[in-house]
Write an enzyme that holds these catalytic residues in place. Structure first.
Site, PDB file in Angstrom:
ATOM      1  CD  GLU A  91      -1.329  -0.860   3.313  1.00  0.00           C
ATOM      2  OE1 GLU A  91      -2.292  -1.308   3.433  1.00  0.00           O
ATOM      3  OE2 GLU A  91      -0.222  -0.824   4.712  1.00  0.00           O
ATOM      4  CB  CYS A 119       7.067  -4.654   8.914  1.00  0.00           C
ATOM      5  SG  CYS A 119       8.255  -4.377   9.640  1.00  0.00           S
ATOM      6  CB  CYS A 126       2.368  -1.345  13.656  1.00  0.00           C
ATOM      7  SG  CYS A 126       2.474  -1.953  11.415  1.00  0.00           S
ATOM      8  N   GLY A 178       6.887  -1.339   6.429  1.00  0.00           N
ATOM      9  CA  GLY A 178       7.786  -1.908   5.936  1.00  0.00           C
ATOM     10  C   GLY A 178       8.870  -0.940   6.691  1.00  0.00           C
ATOM     11  CD  GLU A 179      13.992   0.819   9.986  1.00  0.00           C
ATOM     12  OE1 GLU A 179      12.905   0.704  10.529  1.00  0.00           O
ATOM     13  OE2 GLU A 179      14.085   0.585   9.158  1.00  0.00           O
ATOM     14  CB  SER A 210       9.493   6.671   8.663  1.00  0.00           C
ATOM     15  OG  SER A 210       9.746   6.545  10.147  1.00  0.00           O
ATOM     16  CB  SER A 233       8.727   5.111  14.724  1.00  0.00           C
ATOM     17  OG  SER A 233       8.507   5.195  14.590  1.00  0.00           O
ATOM     18  CG  LEU A 234      11.864   8.149  20.686  1.00  0.00           C
ATOM     19  CD1 LEU A 234      13.312   7.300  20.735  1.00  0.00           C
ATOM     20  CD2 LEU A 234      11.900   9.789  21.320  1.00  0.00           C
ATOM     21  CG  ASN A 309      -5.219   4.999  14.178  1.00  0.00           C
ATOM     22  OD1 ASN A 309      -6.060   5.812  13.590  1.00  0.00           O
ATOM     23  ND2 ASN A 309      -5.152   5.455  11.692  1.00  0.00           N
TER      24      ASN A 309
HETATM   25  S1  SF4 Z   1       9.114  -0.464  11.196  1.00  0.00           S
HETATM   26 FE1  SF4 Z   1       6.944  -0.244  10.628  1.00  0.00          FE
HETATM   27  S2  SF4 Z   1       5.683  -1.353   9.165  1.00  0.00           S
HETATM   28 FE2  SF4 Z   1       7.438  -1.819  10.851  1.00  0.00          FE
HETATM   29  S3  SF4 Z   1       6.237  -3.167  12.114  1.00  0.00           S
HETATM   30 FE3  SF4 Z   1       7.087  -0.868  12.686  1.00  0.00          FE
HETATM   31  S4  SF4 Z   1       5.467   0.490  12.615  1.00  0.00           S
HETATM   32 FE4  SF4 Z   1       5.038  -1.391  11.237  1.00  0.00          FE
END
Ligand code: SF4
Length: 364
Positions: A91, A119, A126, A178-179, A210, A233-234, A309
């Site tokens: 997506e 991921c 997530c 994904g990472e 990110s 992403s902290l 969310n």
């Molecule tokens: S890295 Fe991004 S896509 Fe992967 S689990 Fe964490 S938030 Fe979800």
């Protein structure tokens, strides 16, 4: 399976053409057809000899992905579900910020793209993490998401603010499924195509990567001369809290992550962003806000607060509006540049991975 033409850079395409006994300058012509004239087949490339067009047709695939659905939400968000050649679902999301350019109403368009199918990071908020990791996306599959957005924009006459004539969006955020730093080479190759003048021509400052906090990837990215922006992403300002939300913290705790982030910021002279999802009773305490303020001040970072969310299958909840505001106030009192994100796409499952997860569930 044939190679994807959208995965080729000017260098790799020139090399392949030379190996085919062709002249390297054909690469420039082919890329101009793809990115500037938006050709959708080799047959359209009228300044190439017919024999070369036929060989290209035999060697490369033009279409990396089929657009299955484009779901719009009332709040300026649109989610595209793409099917790759092996059937994998991926997506990408278009986020719009309406504004007026001259007399004309336009939207600043940001495209959020995915880099993996599923991921492996398993962040607890997530949906992609719940479904697990399947594979990395190829370079051409990542570029395909951007090209699909360009095509849709051209069809609808829906352009971004900048309107270079070549890209129908303004910014790219690599924040979908994904990472990205675990698919480093393909992600960077795709972003170089997006950034290149012969490609989509999107400036480095308009591209944000990110990460969940993959320290070796951040260190490697710091050495790149591309000038992309970095968001981390902290989601927790201490190891104990972050570990509840981000399993990656066990591998690379804050004591390793924060110096890597600082080194990146110093090397590029760019403010980094900390993403912080606010989850009721987990990380929304005044103590977490004060710790976050300390970290952000030391790194001169911007903080982006995102109210949680709801994800089907998870029991966490979003904090009340008052609690969100109290958290923001502590950051502001400590002179940390911070924003509390307005909800985008809640009613179309725009949290990463949610739409794909629903489709997989529906199919199984
Ligand atoms: S890295 Fe991004 S896509 Fe992967 S689990 Fe964490 S938030 Fe979800």
């Amino acid at each position: 399976m044939k190679a994807l033409i959208w995965g080729e850079s000017k260098e790799t395409l020139s090399e392949k053409l030379l190996a085919m006994g062709e002249k390297a300058f054909r690469a420039t012509q082919i890329l101009e057809w793809i990115y500037k004239r938006r050709a959708s087949s080799f047959a359209e490339m009228s300044n190439l000899p017919v024999a070369l067009r036929e060989r290209l047709e035999e060697t490369f695939d033009f279409e990396a992905a089929k657009l299955l659905t484009a779901t719009a939400a009332g709040d300026d968000t649109e989610k595209l579900l793409l099917q790759m050649r092996d059937g994998a679902l991926v997506e990408c999301v278009i986020l719009r910020a309406p504004q007026v350019v001259g007399d004309e109403p336009r939207s600043r368009k940001t495209v959020c793209i995915s880099t993996q199918v599923g991921c492996p990071q398993g962040c607890k908020f997530c949906a992609s993490g719940l479904a697990g990791w399947k594979r990395n996306l190829e370079t051409g599959e990542i570029v395909a998401q951007l090209m699909t957005v360009c095509r849709l924009g051209a069809q609808k006459g829906d352009r971004g603010v900048r309107d270079t004539g070549f890209t129908d969006f303004d910014n790219i955020v690599v924040m979908g499924m994904g990472e990205p730093l675990l698919n480093y080479d393909n992600t960077l190759a795709a972003l170089r195509i997006a950034n290149a003048q012969w490609g989509l021509g999107v400036g480095g400052r308009r591209i944000t990567i990110s990460t969940s906090g993959v320290v070796p990837g951040i260190q490697k990215l710091a050495e790149e001369p591309l000038g992309f922006r970095l968001a981390i992403s902290l989601h927790g300002a201490s190891d104990t809290v972050r570990e509840q939300i981000m399993p990656v913290n066990r591998k690379w705790p804050l004591a390793e992550l924060l110096p890597a982030a600082k080194a990146f910021a110093e090397k590029h002279g760019r403010m980094i962003t900390f993403e912080f999802i606010l989850i009721a009773g987990i990380n929304d305490s005044p103590e977490q806000a004060r710790l976050l303020a300390k970290i952000a001040r030391e790194l001169h970072a911007h903080v982006n607060l995102i109210p949680y969310n709801t994800v089907e299958g998870l029991e966490w909840e979003r904090p009340s509006g008052n609690r969100q505001m109290a958290f923001l106030k502590i950051l502001q009192e400590n002179a940390v540049p911070a924003t509390l994100r307005r909800e985008k796409g809640h009613n179309i499952n725009a949290a990463c991975g949610q739409l794909r997860l629903k489709n997989i569930k529906r199919e199984s």
